[in-house]
Scaffold this active site. Structure first.
Site, PDB file in Angstrom:
ATOM      1  N   SER A 269     -10.709 172.981 181.978  1.00 30.43           N
ATOM      2  CA  SER A 269     -11.564 173.348 180.840  1.00 30.43           C
ATOM      3  C   SER A 269     -11.432 174.835 180.521  1.00 30.43           C
ATOM      4  O   SER A 269     -11.330 175.230 179.355  1.00 30.43           O
ATOM      5  CB  SER A 269     -13.030 173.047 181.166  1.00 30.43           C
ATOM      6  OG  SER A 269     -13.213 171.670 181.299  1.00 30.43           O
TER       7      SER A 269
ATOM      8  N   ASP B  53     -16.357 163.878 185.309  1.00 32.07           N
ATOM      9  CA  ASP B  53     -14.949 163.598 185.654  1.00 32.07           C
ATOM     10  C   ASP B  53     -14.778 163.187 187.114  1.00 32.07           C
ATOM     11  O   ASP B  53     -13.679 162.818 187.531  1.00 32.07           O
ATOM     12  CB  ASP B  53     -14.082 164.821 185.351  1.00 32.07           C
ATOM     13  CG  ASP B  53     -13.988 165.079 183.850  1.00 32.07           C
ATOM     14  OD1 ASP B  53     -14.195 164.127 183.064  1.00 32.07           O
ATOM     15  OD2 ASP B  53     -13.716 166.221 183.458  1.00 32.07           O
TER      16      ASP B  53
HETATM   17  C1  S3P Z   1     -14.330 168.739 178.920  1.00 36.04           C
HETATM   18  C2  S3P Z   1     -15.484 168.048 178.717  1.00 36.04           C
HETATM   19  C3  S3P Z   1     -15.720 166.682 179.234  1.00 36.04           C
HETATM   20  C4  S3P Z   1     -14.731 166.303 180.317  1.00 36.04           C
HETATM   21  C5  S3P Z   1     -13.327 166.693 179.965  1.00 36.04           C
HETATM   22  C6  S3P Z   1     -13.237 168.195 179.729  1.00 36.04           C
HETATM   23  C7  S3P Z   1     -14.194 170.088 178.338  1.00 36.04           C
HETATM   24  O1  S3P Z   1     -15.576 165.762 178.179  1.00 36.04           O
HETATM   25  O2  S3P Z   1     -14.808 164.932 180.590  1.00 36.04           O
HETATM   26  O3  S3P Z   1     -12.451 166.355 181.010  1.00 36.04           O
HETATM   27  O4  S3P Z   1     -13.298 170.833 178.751  1.00 36.04           O
HETATM   28  O5  S3P Z   1     -14.997 170.413 177.452  1.00 36.04           O
HETATM   29  P1  S3P Z   1     -16.829 165.412 177.232  1.00 36.04           P
HETATM   30  O6  S3P Z   1     -17.227 166.644 176.549  1.00 36.04           O
HETATM   31  O7  S3P Z   1     -16.298 164.403 176.263  1.00 36.04           O
HETATM   32  O8  S3P Z   1     -17.860 164.856 178.150  1.00 36.04           O
END
Ligand code: S3P
Length: 449
Positions: A39, A335
């Site tokens: 992220s 995750d």
């Molecule tokens: C992420 C947010 C999450 C996560 C993804 C990465 C991000 O998704 O599952 O692997 O970097 O903002 P969601 O915002 O759809 O929950």
């Protein structure tokens, strides 16, 4: 000594296969380094590309997802040096200066790339963009970001009324909004905040529970006016904003650390230190869940690096107990549910995971994938509409497993297979390289093979 983990290329349907033997007597010990946070890696490339001046990024994740982000922003004129874990330099264009790309932008497997980028594209007046992704991403819901962007005045077209990529975007001058998101999603929140950067006035997002806050932290570090009201999970950006290039140090990804934390917790005799793990409180749900399961975890050397909390985590094996998780904890471990399901197969009692229906629209339907594949190993798992129910302590048997081309399913199943009696064949294990290119080789090293 158990037989080695083998990587085999099969020519059938160009699948790759990893053969995972039972861990039989081996334990995880010593120290392990994990790749950079996915992220934070995406956000550092994106903010670097729209900031003024130079951004340097240390510890970037070299997985396929950040490569997709870098490729898209290069196509729009950002000068991004070759990706490396050492130093990546990004010479930014300034907000509103992304160039119209000559071809379709391809986000590959990465929902974060596509959804966050949409906020920026929709707010580039007078430019046209088309965006797509791989088969998995083209089946994932885009209306969650298209709807709020349209409320702000964005012009977006796509399959099924704009719900699915490929999407076409005509950038324009957007208007401020206060969006109440029906889902706790950092991708939705970040998309709207990025769109708000160039809007004159306040753009606010309220979410039903707190999702990861890396965008808020990094935007503030780059000079944006970000106000947070934690009492109601609300964030406001006041624009227009000028971002200034920064130095970003990417901590290790707790979502990648989770595979080792669970492996060491359940493989008897293990005592492992996972170093340099990002422990942002919006991401540490996995630690809380494992502690509820009576895992033996200790946070050591806690520090702050470039605005993000970091620690080394020591984990020693112990007999896990079942737990129930749901509610506001879910977005903080979203995750990690697949690997938590693996932990539950080794815990005494029945673990119930609820309120996790978001897992059905990840890189694969992770509830279905984990229920089916753990079931093949002989685990007692049942799928609920919004989660999983797993009764632990049933001995696992080696099986033919499939990753569903999902990196987190692949890695979770690899750990589960270590605990089985007899070898398992894991097809499409290569999916791990989306977020953890060295996962299988690190597994071999960790087991001293
Ligand atoms: C992420 C947010 C999450 C996560 C993804 C990465 C991000 O998704 O599952 O692997 O970097 O903002 P969601 O915002 O759809 O929950």
């Amino acid at each position: 000594m158990s037989s080695p983990i083998l990587t085999v290329k099969t020519d059938q349907e160009r699948q790759d296969l990893v053969i995972i033997p039972p861990v039989s007597g081996l334990a995880l010990s010593g120290k392990i380094q994990i790749p950079g946070d996915k992220s934070i890696s995406h956000r550092s490339l994106m903010l670097g590309a729209i900031a003024e001046g130079e951004t340097t990024i240390e510890g970037l994740l070299l997985g396929e997802d950040p490569q997709s982000t870098a490729a898209c922003f290069r196509q729009m004129g950002a000068d991004i040096s070759e990706l490396s874990e050492q130093t990546v330099r990004v010479r930014g264009l300034g907000i509103g200066n992304l160039q119209e790309p000559k071809d379709v932008l391809n986000a590959g497997n990465s929902g974060t790339t596509l959804r966050l980028m949409l906020g920026l594209l929709a707010s580039q007046p007078g430019r046209f963009f088309s965006v797509t992704g791989d088969k998995s991403l083209r089946s994932r819901p885009m209306s969650r970001v298209v709807t709020p962007l349209e409320q702000m005045g964005a012009k977006i077209w796509g399959r099924q009324g704009g719900q699915l990529a490929p999407l076409a975007i005509c950038g324009g001058h957007l208007k401020p909004t206060h969006y109440h998101s029906p889902v706790a999603s950092a991708q939705v929140k970040s998309c709207i905040l990025l769109a708000g950067l160039s809007i004159d006035g306040k753009t606010t997002v309220t979410e039903p529970a707190l999702s990861r806050d890396h965008s808020e932290r990094m935007l503030r570090a780059f000079g944006a006016d970000i106000q947070v009201d934690p009492s109601c999970h609300q964030v406001t950006v006041t624009g227009p904003v000028t971002l200034k290039g920064q130095t970003v140090v990417v901590p290790g990804d707790i979502s990648s650390a989770a595979f080792w934390l669970v492996a060491a917790a359940i493989i008897p005799g293990s005592d492992l230190r996972v170093e340099n793990v990002g422990v942002n409180p919006t991401r540490t749900g996995i630690l809380e869940a494992l502690q509820r399961m009576e895992a033996d975890l200790t946070l050591e050397n806690q520090r702050e690096v470039a605005g993000e909390p970091v620690a080394d985590i020591r984990v020693r094996s112990s007999q896990l107990k079942a737990c129930e998780i749901g509610g506001a904890l879910i977005p903080r471990l979203i995750d990690e549910v697949p690997i938590l399901a693996v932990a539950a197969t080794m815990a005494q009692g029945t673990t119930v995971i609820r309120d996790a229906e978001e897992l059905r629209v990840k890189e694969s339907d992770r509830l279905l994938a984990m229920a089916r594949e753990l079931g093949k190993l002989g685990a007692k798992v049942s799928e609920r509409p919004d989660g999983l129910e797993i009764t632990g302590g049933v001995p696992l048997q080696g099986a033919e497993l499939d990753s569903y081309d999902d990196h987190r399913v692949a890695m979770s199943l690899a750990i589960a297979a270590l605990l089985a009696q007899g070898p398992s064949h894991l097809y499409n294990a290569q999916a791990a390289s989306i977020s953890y290119p060295d996962f299988i080789s690190t597994l071999k090293t960790a087991l001293n093979q």
